[in-house]
Write an enzyme that holds these catalytic residues in place. Structure first.
Site, mmCIF file in Angstrom:
data_model
loop_
_atom_site.group_PDB
_atom_site.id
_atom_site.type_symbol
_atom_site.label_atom_id
_atom_site.label_comp_id
_atom_site.label_asym_id
_atom_site.label_seq_id
_atom_site.Cartn_x
_atom_site.Cartn_y
_atom_site.Cartn_z
ATOM 1 N N HIS A 1 46.230 44.292 38.123
ATOM 2 C CA HIS A 1 44.817 44.084 37.848
ATOM 3 C C HIS A 1 43.980 45.322 38.145
ATOM 4 C CE1 HIS A 1 40.933 42.285 37.434
ATOM 5 N NE2 HIS A 1 40.660 42.331 38.710
ATOM 6 N N HIS B 1 45.292 34.180 31.466
ATOM 7 C CA HIS B 1 44.666 35.275 32.200
ATOM 8 C C HIS B 1 45.597 35.766 33.307
ATOM 9 C CE1 HIS B 1 41.481 36.742 35.176
ATOM 10 N NE2 HIS B 1 41.332 37.510 34.106
#
Length: 344
Positions: A84, A42
């Site tokens: 992100h 991730h």
């Protein structure tokens, strides 16, 4: 592997001459386990190094991750940047650059006003002058020690790196906030499709999967490429059969918040699982689950150890719960921990 040993190992990897070239020769034991749940790094090995940096992705590959996950945002000149969010404040040193002080502004994302520095107000050349910073400094001080060391990278650069490896590593880009870009007259779907077509990575068999929280965005890009696509579904609670039927006709994967599978009780503890994994599998959908982290702060109340939010709790027990249900892949900030739990 302890946090200290991983950080030392990562530091050695990052400072050695030709480090990335060295990572290309991954050990045979790190080959993907396609008959077992895949481990998705991730944002890279983001539990150990600042997220969405080439160094974090490389460390994840060295640890044996099957998949690395770059979130994608657009720059002013239409490049796909691995970040992100469109806002740069929490993960870069942009605020320390006086030459960019006038770029701070307020924009709407998902209908909410957000104030900060936005990647789409910077050219890629300007963004290359910034350096990555740890987002969760209180929980991950070891990673924060690397603040200012690593530059920002594009998805194109990530694909260049993956192409040097001697084993198959899938990239799983997430298109962030497609509607935000659509409102600005930009298309993150077209930018990604153009890149995949150019690199001949737009086929079903390509080692590139595509994800988004916006269903319509996935339908749009599916008109241009044949890659596997998956919808990210947040929240907690049942997903109706009719909705799963629709997803099965248009998607390959549903990527679920952990609470969709093991809901949290009122006290934050984990409760009995739902039947969503079984129902999705009956329809031919893969089930990916996010996000697995080791710190107490992110674990269910009954799996925490001690009162320190940054201390590691019983993360092995959490992995075991989901692996036993037969999920197809897990997203983890700590790919080494996910692999160790799987291999046990």
């Amino acid at each position: 592997m302890s946090l200290k040993s991983v950080l030392l190992r990562g530091a050695a990897v990052l400072t050695a001459a030709g480090a990335l070239a060295g990572l290309a020769a991954a050990p045979a034991a790190a080959k993907p386990h396609h008959d077992e749940p895949l481990v998705i790094a991730h944002r890279g090995a983001s539990g150990y190094l600042p997220e969405h940096t080439l160094e974090a992705y490389a460390l994840a590959v060295e640890m044996g991750a099957d998949v690395i996950e770059p979130d994608l945002v657009l720059t002013k000149d239409g490049e796909l940047l691995a970040r992100h969010e469109p806002v740069l404040d929490e993960t870069t040193d942009v605020a320390a650059h006086p030459e960019f002080a006038d770029r701070k502004t307020t924009k709407l994302i998902d209908g909410k006003p957000v104030t900060g520095f936005f990647a789409d107000d910077f050219t890629l050349a300007e963004l290359k002058t910034l350096r990555a910073e740890e987002r969760l400094t209180a929980l991950r001080p070891g990673s924060a020690e690397h603040d200012g060391e690593f530059e920002l990278v594009t998805y194109d650069e990530v694909l260049d790196y993956v192409a040097t490896l001697d084993r198959k590593v899938i990239t799983y880009p997430e298109m962030k906030h497609p509607s935000y870009y659509e409102d600005k007259g930009m298309s993150i779907e077209d930018a990604l499709a153009d890149l995949l077509e150019e690199r001949k990575l737009d086929k079903k068999r390509s080692p590139v999967w595509i994800q988004s929280f916006e269903y319509e965005s996935l339908l749009n890009i599916d008109e241009r490429v044949d890659n596997r696509i998956g919808l990210n579904i947040d929240g907690q609670g049942a997903i109706p059969d009719a909705q799963l039927d629709e997803y099965a006709e248009t998607l390959d994967t549903v990527s679920l918040n952990k609470n969709r599978i093991f809901p949290r009780a009122a006290d934050g503890s984990i409760s009995e699982p739902t039947d969503i994994v079984e129902r999705a599998h009956e329809r031919g959908l893969d089930v990916h689950v996010w996000t697995f982290r080791a710190e107490n702060s992110f674990l269910p109340a009954n799996l925490r150890e001690g009162s320190d939010p940054a201390a590691w709790g019983d993360y092995e027990a959490e992995f075991e719960l989901f692996y036993d249900l037969g999920v197809d892949a897990v997203f983890s900030d700590f790919p080494d921990l996910a692999i160790a739990a799987r291999d046990c």
